[in-house]
Design a protein around this motif. Sequence first.
Motif, PDB file in Angstrom:
ATOM      1  N   ALA A 347       0.872  -1.054   0.101  1.00 43.90           N
ATOM      2  CA  ALA A 347       0.250  -0.131  -0.025  1.00 43.90           C
ATOM      3  C   ALA A 347       0.870   1.127  -0.078  1.00 43.90           C
ATOM      4  N   ALA A 348       1.883   1.105   0.602  1.00 44.50           N
ATOM      5  CA  ALA A 348       2.797   2.476   0.834  1.00 44.50           C
ATOM      6  C   ALA A 348       3.485   2.578  -0.377  1.00 44.50           C
ATOM      7  N   LYS A 349       3.813   1.610  -1.248  1.00 48.05           N
ATOM      8  CA  LYS A 349       4.514   1.784  -2.549  1.00 48.05           C
ATOM      9  C   LYS A 349       3.671   2.632  -3.605  1.00 48.05           C
ATOM     10  N   PHE A 350       2.452   2.228  -3.666  1.00 50.52           N
ATOM     11  CA  PHE A 350       1.528   2.626  -4.715  1.00 50.52           C
ATOM     12  C   PHE A 350       0.644   3.799  -4.341  1.00 50.52           C
ATOM     13  N   THR A 351       0.738   4.457  -3.036  1.00 53.89           N
ATOM     14  CA  THR A 351      -0.013   5.688  -2.533  1.00 53.89           C
ATOM     15  C   THR A 351       1.143   6.571  -2.280  1.00 53.89           C
ATOM     16  N   HIS A 352       0.689   7.909  -2.795  1.00 52.14           N
ATOM     17  CA  HIS A 352       1.431   8.916  -2.765  1.00 52.14           C
ATOM     18  C   HIS A 352       0.562  10.048  -2.139  1.00 52.14           C
ATOM     19  N   ASP A 353       1.026  10.795  -1.018  1.00 54.88           N
ATOM     20  CA  ASP A 353       0.610  11.804  -0.278  1.00 54.88           C
ATOM     21  C   ASP A 353      -0.995  11.293  -0.066  1.00 54.88           C
ATOM     22  N   GLY A 354      -1.154  10.377   0.320  1.00 54.00           N
ATOM     23  CA  GLY A 354      -2.565   9.685   0.759  1.00 54.00           C
ATOM     24  C   GLY A 354      -2.568   9.129   2.068  1.00 54.00           C
ATOM     25  N   LYS A 355      -3.682   8.366   2.207  1.00 53.21           N
ATOM     26  CA  LYS A 355      -3.958   7.639   3.436  1.00 53.21           C
ATOM     27  C   LYS A 355      -3.815   6.062   3.596  1.00 53.21           C
ATOM     28  N   ILE A 356      -3.203   5.394   4.471  1.00 50.02           N
ATOM     29  CA  ILE A 356      -3.091   4.019   4.484  1.00 50.02           C
ATOM     30  C   ILE A 356      -3.549   3.739   5.987  1.00 50.02           C
ATOM     31  N   THR A 357      -4.670   2.832   5.854  1.00 51.31           N
ATOM     32  CA  THR A 357      -5.334   2.432   7.176  1.00 51.31           C
ATOM     33  C   THR A 357      -5.206   1.093   7.658  1.00 51.31           C
ATOM     34  N   LEU A 358      -4.913   0.817   8.531  1.00 51.16           N
ATOM     35  CA  LEU A 358      -4.837  -0.743   9.105  1.00 51.16           C
ATOM     36  C   LEU A 358      -5.893  -1.062  10.253  1.00 51.16           C
ATOM     37  N   THR A 359      -6.812  -1.747   9.927  1.00 45.13           N
ATOM     38  CA  THR A 359      -8.100  -2.199  10.844  1.00 45.13           C
ATOM     39  C   THR A 359      -7.992  -3.627  11.365  1.00 45.13           C
ATOM     40  N   LEU A 360      -8.023  -3.750  12.582  1.00 46.97           N
ATOM     41  CA  LEU A 360      -8.186  -4.938  13.271  1.00 46.97           C
ATOM     42  C   LEU A 360      -9.336  -5.069  14.103  1.00 46.97           C
ATOM     43  N   THR A 361     -10.252  -6.084  14.003  1.00 49.21           N
ATOM     44  CA  THR A 361     -11.447  -6.265  14.501  1.00 49.21           C
ATOM     45  C   THR A 361     -11.571  -7.838  14.793  1.00 49.21           C
ATOM     46  N   SER A 362     -12.524  -8.286  15.697  1.00 50.28           N
ATOM     47  CA  SER A 362     -12.894  -9.708  16.187  1.00 50.28           C
ATOM     48  C   SER A 362     -14.170 -10.008  16.405  1.00 50.28           C
ATOM     49  N   THR A 363     -14.339 -11.158  16.327  1.00 50.25           N
ATOM     50  CA  THR A 363     -15.546 -11.602  16.595  1.00 50.25           C
ATOM     51  C   THR A 363     -15.540 -13.008  17.255  1.00 50.25           C
ATOM     52  N   ASP A 364     -16.212 -12.893  18.422  1.00 51.32           N
ATOM     53  CA  ASP A 364     -16.238 -14.162  19.260  1.00 51.32           C
ATOM     54  C   ASP A 364     -16.891 -15.155  18.873  1.00 51.32           C
ATOM     55  N   LEU A 365     -16.234 -16.536  18.927  1.00 51.53           N
ATOM     56  CA  LEU A 365     -16.841 -17.832  18.324  1.00 51.53           C
ATOM     57  C   LEU A 365     -16.887 -18.765  19.549  1.00 51.53           C
ATOM     58  N   PRO A 366     -17.608 -19.725  19.237  1.00 53.69           N
ATOM     59  CA  PRO A 366     -17.669 -20.945  20.101  1.00 53.69           C
ATOM     60  C   PRO A 366     -16.362 -21.437  20.454  1.00 53.69           C
ATOM     61  N   ALA A 367     -16.178 -22.233  21.596  1.00 57.91           N
ATOM     62  CA  ALA A 367     -14.942 -23.263  22.031  1.00 57.91           C
ATOM     63  C   ALA A 367     -13.648 -22.290  22.175  1.00 57.91           C
ATOM     64  N   ASN A 368     -14.111 -21.245  22.658  1.00 56.48           N
ATOM     65  CA  ASN A 368     -13.092 -20.261  23.137  1.00 56.48           C
ATOM     66  C   ASN A 368     -12.170 -19.704  21.836  1.00 56.48           C
ATOM     67  N   LYS A 369     -12.980 -19.530  20.702  1.00 58.75           N
ATOM     68  CA  LYS A 369     -12.041 -18.874  19.524  1.00 58.75           C
ATOM     69  C   LYS A 369     -12.750 -17.756  19.224  1.00 58.75           C
ATOM     70  N   ILE A 370     -12.024 -17.098  18.185  1.00 58.85           N
ATOM     71  CA  ILE A 370     -12.250 -15.700  17.496  1.00 58.85           C
ATOM     72  C   ILE A 370     -11.992 -15.660  16.233  1.00 58.85           C
ATOM     73  N   ALA A 371     -12.808 -15.113  15.357  1.00 55.45           N
ATOM     74  CA  ALA A 371     -12.210 -14.529  14.313  1.00 55.45           C
ATOM     75  C   ALA A 371     -11.610 -13.256  14.004  1.00 55.45           C
ATOM     76  N   LEU A 372     -10.447 -13.314  13.476  1.00 57.71           N
ATOM     77  CA  LEU A 372      -9.887 -11.860  13.841  1.00 57.71           C
ATOM     78  C   LEU A 372      -9.788 -11.438  12.511  1.00 57.71           C
ATOM     79  N   GLN A 373     -10.232 -10.094  12.012  1.00 61.07           N
ATOM     80  CA  GLN A 373     -10.417  -9.775  10.721  1.00 61.07           C
ATOM     81  C   GLN A 373      -9.351  -8.501  10.540  1.00 61.07           C
TER      82      GLN A 373
END
Length: 588
Positions: A347-373
């Motif tokens: 993203a940094a290579k192809f973007t000039h004078d712009g914005k780069i955003t990193l987003t991390l979210t999660s959703t709880d799942l059964p059996a003590n697991k999560i879905a990390l997005q």
Amino acid sequence: MMEVIQLLRPGMELGFMLLLAPVAVTAAWIYRSTLLLLSGAGIGVQFLISITTKAHWQTYAEHFSWLLPWQAGLMTLSFLLVFACLHSLLQLNRQPRYLLLLAWSYCLGGMALLLQAPSLFEHYQQMLPVLLVVLMVLCYCHQVRPQALTWVFIVPLVLSGAAFQGSAFGLLFTATLLLALCRYHGCRQGLQQQLNQQQQQSLEHLERTVAARTRQLTRSLTARDQMLARISHDLRSPLGHIIARAEHVNHQNYAQETQYIVRIAHRQLELLDELIAYARDELKQQELAVEPQFLYAFIKELEEEGRLLSRHHHNQFYLQLGEHLPALVQCDVQKLRRIVINLLDNAAKFTHDGKITLTLTSTDLPANKIALQVTVTDTGPGISPELRQRLDQPYQRGEHKMPGYGLGLAIVSELLQQMDSHLVTEQPDSGGSRFRFELILEKAREYDIDQVFIERRVKDVDGSRFNVLLVDDVALTCTYLSELLGGYGFDTLTAFSVCEAIHHVQHEPIDLVVTDQLMPDMSGWELLEQLRRQYPKLPVLLYSALPPRPEQHQAHLSFDETLLKPADSDEFLQTVYHLCSRRLHSEL
């Protein structure tokens, strides 16, 4: 029969005292108990007084006539020992000063009467029960609870005044010795259990590590020795960045540019490792090294790397985190770091004078697991739909003429495939590109992790003057931090709950408290609230796997410093030393 007992009684008492004296001194030294020493001395003094007053000693009066001139002195010493025991039991050093003056003024008055006017002392000591009741009531009013053994000593004195000082000293010595034995036994069992648990954890970790390394070695030995050369991914670009930054280094920006050059150099070493793995076709065959990891410390690394990469083309970097991200997860952090850094670099290579955003979210799942997005969004020129479907293949490059060989997203796709996921490429309506993927991960516990700090070169630190209290419900964390601090001269105490921590602070000189945030009985914020109320000058360091998360009613509180687990050992030691030194200077 009674006459025989009367004849033997003095000898039995003398033999008992000859046995008790070394026992009391030895027990006081072994258990480091002032109460044992004071109560044992009180029993001895009362025994000497009884020789000069009890009827069954009259037969031997001529042998102990030398004690008669010392009778007043012995009674004075006994009275002093009573108040010395009360001082310790009622914690008068922690009470308001007027209580200390009240107790010791009465004591000094009684001692003066015993030495100057013994006949008046009998009336004077009748006020002792009243004084004791008043002291107990005032102690509870000031919320400084006396020790549990206080009642054992005070009840005989309240009921019978000074007449039963010998019984009071005997009961106190017996109860203190029994309590010390019980505590020693309990502490020994706890330490043995903790040692067994640590040995079991170490053995299990060693077995897992040996099994994983054995499988990796077996796969490597049986892997095809076919050298399918693939050109390295963007090796020219990092070299160009290093050269450009080195040319612009001066005395003003030396530290910042040097940090950037070191980061890029480390990144290039990782790229070389990826090239070797690709050449041997081992990326498809390597097993995941799944281990418990501190998620927020990993995110902090990604944020720092993202900001450095975004600076190259004057981009702005943004980090967005979901509210319910877990503190620890089971994952292959090395592969996950490669995936995200490749996406950020792309993203940094192809973007000039712009914005780069990193987003991390999660959703709880059964059996003590999560879905990390995980999502990386940029405002660059975007990717055409035709090329978007082929970007996961090697040597596929965008329409824009940029340096590189088009291996970045191919590496990302293969690594995600190993992790049972895939890369989704989209073009937002506002323009640019969006790359996202989802991983199913298990939550981890801090009990499972064996790295509470990262070993780094540490400068000389002398902590020999300081006492540090470590508060964490995970015994292994306290053990590692205690060993680290002990190696640099710090004296450490450990507490596995907030109640235990408060007890240590009340009874020991503490220069710094290092606490976790989430614990079974109370949180680190509740501990901070109590310490700020009772000891406002005592510094408190938060060392947690989570960023600070106070409750709404605790928003006005703040720790003196905050470090995310696992911090560098250099950073941890320097922070601890700085806070302890600041505490020392504030007291001078």
